[in-house]
Design an enzyme around this catalytic site. Structure first.
Site, PDB file in Angstrom:
ATOM      1  N   LYS A   1     -33.790  -8.494  31.421  1.00 27.86           N
ATOM      2  CA  LYS A   1     -34.216  -9.385  30.458  1.00 27.86           C
ATOM      3  C   LYS A   1     -34.833  -8.882  29.283  1.00 27.86           C
ATOM      4  CE  LYS A   1     -36.703 -13.746  30.530  1.00 27.86           C
ATOM      5  NZ  LYS A   1     -37.804 -14.435  31.067  1.00 27.86           N
TER       6      LYS A   1
ATOM      7  N   PHE B   1      -5.906 -24.058  16.374  1.00 29.52           N
ATOM      8  CA  PHE B   1      -6.942 -25.143  15.995  1.00 29.52           C
ATOM      9  C   PHE B   1      -7.767 -24.543  14.949  1.00 29.52           C
ATOM     10  CE2 PHE B   1      -7.214 -28.979  18.669  1.00 29.52           C
ATOM     11  CZ  PHE B   1      -6.188 -28.978  19.066  1.00 29.52           C
TER      12      PHE B   1
ATOM     13  N   LYS C   1      -5.441 -20.293   7.846  1.00 29.50           N
ATOM     14  CA  LYS C   1      -5.617 -19.622   9.090  1.00 29.50           C
ATOM     15  C   LYS C   1      -4.254 -19.518   9.565  1.00 29.50           C
ATOM     16  CE  LYS C   1     -10.198 -20.725  10.722  1.00 29.50           C
ATOM     17  NZ  LYS C   1     -11.168 -21.601  11.093  1.00 29.50           N
TER      18      LYS C   1
ATOM     19  N   LYS D   1      -2.940 -16.025  10.650  1.00 32.07           N
ATOM     20  CA  LYS D   1      -2.754 -15.833  12.111  1.00 32.07           C
ATOM     21  C   LYS D   1      -1.017 -16.030  12.640  1.00 32.07           C
ATOM     22  CE  LYS D   1      -7.254 -15.696  12.251  1.00 32.07           C
ATOM     23  NZ  LYS D   1      -8.312 -16.161  12.809  1.00 32.07           N
TER      24      LYS D   1
ATOM     25  N   ASN E   1     -21.202 -22.432  22.116  1.00 30.02           N
ATOM     26  CA  ASN E   1     -21.125 -23.709  21.022  1.00 30.02           C
ATOM     27  C   ASN E   1     -20.954 -24.912  21.796  1.00 30.02           C
ATOM     28  OD1 ASN E   1     -18.379 -23.953  21.382  1.00 30.02           O
ATOM     29  ND2 ASN E   1     -18.204 -21.868  20.754  1.00 30.02           N
TER      30      ASN E   1
END
Ligand code: PMT
Length: 404
Positions: free
Chosen positions: A289, A323, A337, A341, A210
């Site tokens: 691969k 976060f 969240k 959590k 990301n």
């Protein structure tokens, strides 16, 4: 607070005498270090008279071998005894030497041995300041987390009008003193911080990842170490230099990040999960691969371990800060969240807008607390956001102590 005032060899060196006085007026004990070029512009005697302390002028300035040895290691002692390093004026040459890690005089060796906050106030001719070489060096030093106190515009000694004049010494002293008021309020804490992306291999040459650059997590690590914490930084692959004074553990995948976090959890009193961990991975990565074919390809991915959720279950009395990167319903998603959590606070980023969140130097976040209280932090450099996050962490720590 003790500060080293490093003076570079430029015409503005005379203003650093006023800066020495301005720092002292704010209760800062000043150790002056002059480069040999600076000593051509202003004498050590001026600073010795102002500060009442010996002024250091060069790495090997003493003559006897015994004195040379003590001088050669003195920069380590100076680096250890001081809480801040202020360099004014920072000339183009000094900025280049600092950016590239040269260690050829007392000031540059002290800089390399110093792990605390660094304040650089450049001053030079406008064209030298605007030259890409100088700007690249400034950008390297900014990325290292140093505070650059930008030069002001005005008529310069060379006759040109433009940016390059040393910032007002009173203003420089104000910035340094403001920073010192933070003190070492995280002393005694061991803070485990995760940063950056994870890379999840698809085969030996491809991976899913990301856009996280690690800037937010690294800014948190730097802020915490400056405030006296012992910092363990578990980092995914990023292009940032390791922050000084921080133990850095490099990982690639979510599983490696989870294992490193759990291995160091017992040491931590605070955990901050700024990393952008992949939610899915290939649990069985092909050994070779994958060949291209003409047909459509689909991937079947498995969930990665949810590190934050596992930390929430193993929380004990440590503070857990998560976060959340969201593109909509920011505070509602962050609160959900936080609850699921078992976090004490979630730092919610609205991502997908220009100039904040992923990759940028700035961020704009909302701190979401267990009580449902939300504290918006306006757009600011990630370094400042990191400071505000730890201000809130300290308040949470105090309120938890009071509740016991
Ligand atoms: O790195 P930068 O370019 O500076 O950008 C900063 C940032 C946007 C990456 C950062 O500020 C941020 O928002 N980090 C969290 C990104 C994220 O993964 O958000 P999330 O909503 O998907 O995850 C929520 C929390 O769970 C996060 O604390 C994350 O670390 C944690 N998580 C997620 C998945 C997983 N498998 N394990 C986890 O622990």
């Amino acid at each position: 607070m003790n500060a080293v005032l490093g003076v570079g060899g430029g015409i503005a060196a005379y203003k650093s005498a006023e800066l020495a006085r301005a720092l002292m007026e704010r209760g800062i004990r000043v150790q002056v270090v002059l480069t040999s070029a600076a000593a051509q512009f202003i004498t050590p005697l001026t600073f010795a008279a102002l500060t009442g302390r010996k002024v250091i002028t060069d790495l090997f300035s003493n003559s006897s071998s015994e004195e040379t040895l003590s001088s050669a290691i003195e920069h380590i002692a100076v680096a250890q005894e001081n809480d801040a390093l202020v360099i004014a004026p920072a000339t183009a040459d000094l900025l280049a030497r600092l950016a590239h890690g040269h260690a050829n005089d007392f000031l540059t060796t002290t800089y390399l041995a110093f792990t605390g906050p660094v304040f650089l106030a450049p001053a030079m001719n406008t064209n030298m300041w605007l030259h890409p070489a100088t700007q690249e060096n400034v950008s390297i030093l900014k990325k290292r987390g140093h505070v650059i106190i930008e030069p002001e515009e005005g008529m310069l000694a060379c006759g040109i009008t433009g940016p390059g004049r040393l910032a007002d010494p009173q203003g420089i002293a104000e910035i340094v003193a403001g920073f010192s008021s933070l003190g070492k309020d995280l002393e005694g804490e061991t803070i485990l911080i995760t940063a950056g992306p994870t890379q999840e291999p698809l085969d030996p040459v491809r991976y899913i990842s990301n856009r996280s650059s690690g800037k937010m997590g690294y800014a948190l690590a730097e802020a915490a170490v400056h405030r006296g914490a012992n910092v363990i930084l578990i980092s995914g692959p990023v292009q940032l230099p390791e922050p000084r004074g921080v133990s850095v553990i490099q990982v690639h995948t979510a599983v490696e990040m989870r294992d490193a976090v759990m291995q160091h959890l017992a040491e931590a009193s605070i955990v901050v999960k700024a990393a952008a961990v992949a939610d899915y991975h290939l649990s069985r990565v092909p050994q070779h691969k994958v060949k291209k074919t003409a047909t459509r390809m689909s991937l079947e991915l498995d969930p990665t371990p949810d590190i934050l959720a596992e930390l929430g279950q193993k929380k004990a009395d440590r503070l857990l800060i998560g976060f959340a990167a969201e593109t909509e319903n920011l505070t509602r998603s962050a609160l959900s969240k936080l609850e699921s959590k078992n976090c004490d606070m979630v730092v919610a980023n609205l991502v997908g807008q220009d100039g904040t969140g992923f990759e940028s130097d700035e961020n704009e976040v909302v701190l979401v607390l267990r009580t449902g209280e939300t504290i918006p932090l306006a757009r600011a450099p990630k370094r400042d956001i990191a400071g505000r996050i730890f201000d809130q962490v300290i308040k949470l720590r105090l309120s938890l102590h009071a509740a016991r």
